[in-house]
Design a protein around this motif. Structure first.
Motif, PDB file in Angstrom:
ATOM      1  N   LEU A  67     -57.964  24.590 -48.963  1.00  0.00           N
ATOM      2  CA  LEU A  67     -56.839  25.648 -49.010  1.00  0.00           C
ATOM      3  C   LEU A  67     -57.415  26.910 -49.302  1.00  0.00           C
ATOM      4  CD1 LEU A  67     -54.318  23.417 -49.409  1.00  0.00           C
ATOM      5  CD2 LEU A  67     -54.623  24.120 -47.562  1.00  0.00           C
ATOM      6  N   TYR A  68     -58.651  27.605 -48.799  1.00  0.00           N
ATOM      7  CA  TYR A  68     -59.019  29.107 -48.794  1.00  0.00           C
ATOM      8  C   TYR A  68     -58.460  29.937 -49.236  1.00  0.00           C
ATOM      9  CZ  TYR A  68     -63.173  25.638 -49.259  1.00  0.00           C
ATOM     10  OH  TYR A  68     -63.649  24.810 -48.942  1.00  0.00           O
ATOM     11  N   ALA A  69     -57.626  30.162 -47.727  1.00  0.00           N
ATOM     12  CA  ALA A  69     -57.263  31.273 -47.982  1.00  0.00           C
ATOM     13  C   ALA A  69     -55.585  30.978 -48.512  1.00  0.00           C
ATOM     14  CB  ALA A  69     -56.494  31.412 -46.680  1.00  0.00           C
ATOM     15  N   ASP A  70     -54.841  30.344 -49.474  1.00  0.00           N
ATOM     16  CA  ASP A  70     -54.061  30.636 -50.374  1.00  0.00           C
ATOM     17  C   ASP A  70     -54.955  30.095 -51.063  1.00  0.00           C
ATOM     18  OD1 ASP A  70     -51.623  29.373 -49.365  1.00  0.00           O
ATOM     19  OD2 ASP A  70     -51.837  27.544 -49.224  1.00  0.00           O
ATOM     20  N   ALA A  71     -55.919  29.981 -51.668  1.00  0.00           N
ATOM     21  CA  ALA A  71     -57.010  30.156 -53.198  1.00  0.00           C
ATOM     22  C   ALA A  71     -56.842  32.065 -53.340  1.00  0.00           C
ATOM     23  CB  ALA A  71     -58.233  30.023 -52.857  1.00  0.00           C
ATOM     24  N   GLY A  72     -57.537  32.787 -52.435  1.00  0.00           N
ATOM     25  CA  GLY A  72     -57.389  34.025 -52.126  1.00  0.00           C
ATOM     26  C   GLY A  72     -56.631  34.762 -52.260  1.00  0.00           C
ATOM     27  N   LEU A  73     -55.384  33.831 -51.637  1.00  0.00           N
ATOM     28  CA  LEU A  73     -53.989  34.930 -51.926  1.00  0.00           C
ATOM     29  C   LEU A  73     -53.444  34.989 -53.299  1.00  0.00           C
ATOM     30  CD1 LEU A  73     -51.202  35.559 -50.475  1.00  0.00           C
ATOM     31  CD2 LEU A  73     -51.036  32.886 -50.990  1.00  0.00           C
ATOM     32  N   GLN A  74     -54.000  34.094 -54.155  1.00  0.00           N
ATOM     33  CA  GLN A  74     -53.383  34.316 -55.123  1.00  0.00           C
ATOM     34  C   GLN A  74     -53.770  35.235 -55.944  1.00  0.00           C
ATOM     35  OE1 GLN A  74     -51.798  31.780 -56.657  1.00  0.00           O
ATOM     36  NE2 GLN A  74     -51.760  31.275 -54.392  1.00  0.00           N
ATOM     37  N   ILE A  75     -55.076  36.095 -55.705  1.00  0.00           N
ATOM     38  CA  ILE A  75     -56.198  37.363 -56.172  1.00  0.00           C
ATOM     39  C   ILE A  75     -54.467  38.528 -55.905  1.00  0.00           C
ATOM     40  CG2 ILE A  75     -57.781  39.004 -56.385  1.00  0.00           C
ATOM     41  CD1 ILE A  75     -60.138  36.184 -55.836  1.00  0.00           C
ATOM     42  N   VAL A  76     -54.308  37.797 -54.706  1.00  0.00           N
ATOM     43  CA  VAL A  76     -53.375  39.125 -53.986  1.00  0.00           C
ATOM     44  C   VAL A  76     -52.236  39.396 -54.608  1.00  0.00           C
ATOM     45  CG1 VAL A  76     -52.680  40.255 -51.943  1.00  0.00           C
ATOM     46  CG2 VAL A  76     -54.570  39.002 -51.747  1.00  0.00           C
ATOM     47  N   PHE A  77     -51.895  38.340 -55.211  1.00  0.00           N
ATOM     48  CA  PHE A  77     -50.773  37.557 -55.973  1.00  0.00           C
ATOM     49  C   PHE A  77     -50.921  38.059 -57.752  1.00  0.00           C
ATOM     50  CE2 PHE A  77     -48.843  33.868 -53.538  1.00  0.00           C
ATOM     51  CZ  PHE A  77     -48.423  34.913 -52.706  1.00  0.00           C
ATOM     52  N   ILE A  78     -51.652  38.277 -57.658  1.00  0.00           N
ATOM     53  CA  ILE A  78     -52.022  38.774 -59.064  1.00  0.00           C
ATOM     54  C   ILE A  78     -51.862  40.565 -58.867  1.00  0.00           C
ATOM     55  CG2 ILE A  78     -54.207  39.377 -61.347  1.00  0.00           C
ATOM     56  CD1 ILE A  78     -54.496  36.683 -60.629  1.00  0.00           C
ATOM     57  N   THR A  79     -52.560  41.114 -57.866  1.00  0.00           N
ATOM     58  CA  THR A  79     -52.059  42.797 -57.852  1.00  0.00           C
ATOM     59  C   THR A  79     -50.614  43.151 -57.773  1.00  0.00           C
ATOM     60  OG1 THR A  79     -54.292  42.317 -57.175  1.00  0.00           O
ATOM     61  CG2 THR A  79     -53.252  44.489 -56.678  1.00  0.00           C
ATOM     62  N   LEU A  80     -50.379  42.203 -57.075  1.00  0.00           N
ATOM     63  CA  LEU A  80     -48.773  42.554 -56.280  1.00  0.00           C
ATOM     64  C   LEU A  80     -47.744  42.144 -57.616  1.00  0.00           C
ATOM     65  CD1 LEU A  80     -48.430  40.574 -52.776  1.00  0.00           C
ATOM     66  CD2 LEU A  80     -48.343  43.108 -53.776  1.00  0.00           C
ATOM     67  N   ALA A  81     -47.961  41.266 -58.431  1.00  0.00           N
ATOM     68  CA  ALA A  81     -47.798  40.653 -59.832  1.00  0.00           C
ATOM     69  C   ALA A  81     -47.409  42.000 -61.035  1.00  0.00           C
ATOM     70  CB  ALA A  81     -48.018  40.119 -60.587  1.00  0.00           C
TER      71      ALA A  81
END
Length: 217
Positions: A67-81
């Motif tokens: 689930l590569y999009a979901d994996a990459g999404l986590q990096i964006v989530f960290i930035t948004l956090a």
């Protein structure tokens, strides 16, 4: 000792659910994710560091599952956090250090819908052509919904809970399809917590609107 040696124990099976091994990564993602959403529903600032830990666990889990999009999404989530952590403590405006709950404006809805549609389309094409993803559209859709919901959470927009609810409705069968049964169960819990969060934030907004109305008299 290499990074692979450190991460390997987290990838080892801990229990078996429905004849499918469940790793430490999935269990830790389950626990930290549930705690994070519960804290968000209560508007507790600790949700941000707990959420970042949850994102790190899910990067490992989703990469292993394709689930590569979901994996990459986590990096964006960290930035948004990091952004959300700052806005919750500094975004209240003059005279207040706490960001208040509010409704989403029409302009914000327009931007969120446009960005969500464009993001879903672009990610679907990218995942279909550049990866071996078996669910490119659904992976892209949940990614777009989650990003929009997280932005709304950072700004304390009540309607961000509806975006999370929509994402969870897709996530639950998607993760079950990928045999991530514990994660699928986690998102059933997320869905319940989202309904609680929606209720709590609506109540908070109602109280704030009454206070503002009384001050204006």
């Amino acid at each position: 000792m290499s990074l692979a040696d450190i991460l390997d124990p987290l990838q080892q099976p801990l229990v078996t659910v429905l004849d499918t091994p469940v790793s430490w990564t999935e269990v830790l993602g389950f626990g930290s994710g549930a705690l994070c959403v519960w804290l968000v529903a209560r508007q507790h600032l600790a949700n941000w560091p707990i959420g970042i830990a949850n994102n790190l666990f899910f990067i490992l889990l989703f990469t292993q599952s394709g689930l590569y999009a979901d994996a990459g999404l986590q990096i964006v989530f960290i930035t948004l956090a990091v952004y959300g952590w700052w806005t919750w403590t500094h975004g209240g405006g003059p005279g207040s250090s706490v960001l208040p709950v509010r409704s989403t404006t029409r302009t914000e809805w327009a931007w969120l819908c446009a960005a969500g549609a464009a993001g879903t389309l672009a990610l679907t094409v990218l995942l279909d052509r550049a990866t071996d993803s078996t669910v490119p559209f659904w992976d892209a859709l949940t990614t777009a919904l989650s990003l929009a919901a997280t932005y709304g959470q950072c700004r304390k927009l009540v309607e961000s809970w509806w975006l999370w609810i929509a994402a969870d409705v897709v996530y639950i069968p998607l993760y079950a399809y990928k045999e991530l049964y514990l994660t699928s169960l986690l998102y059933v819990g997320f869905l319940t917590l989202c309904l609680v969060g929606l209720r709590n934030w609506k109540l908070d907004l109602t109280v704030r609107q009454r206070e503002l109305a009384e001050v204006a008299r």
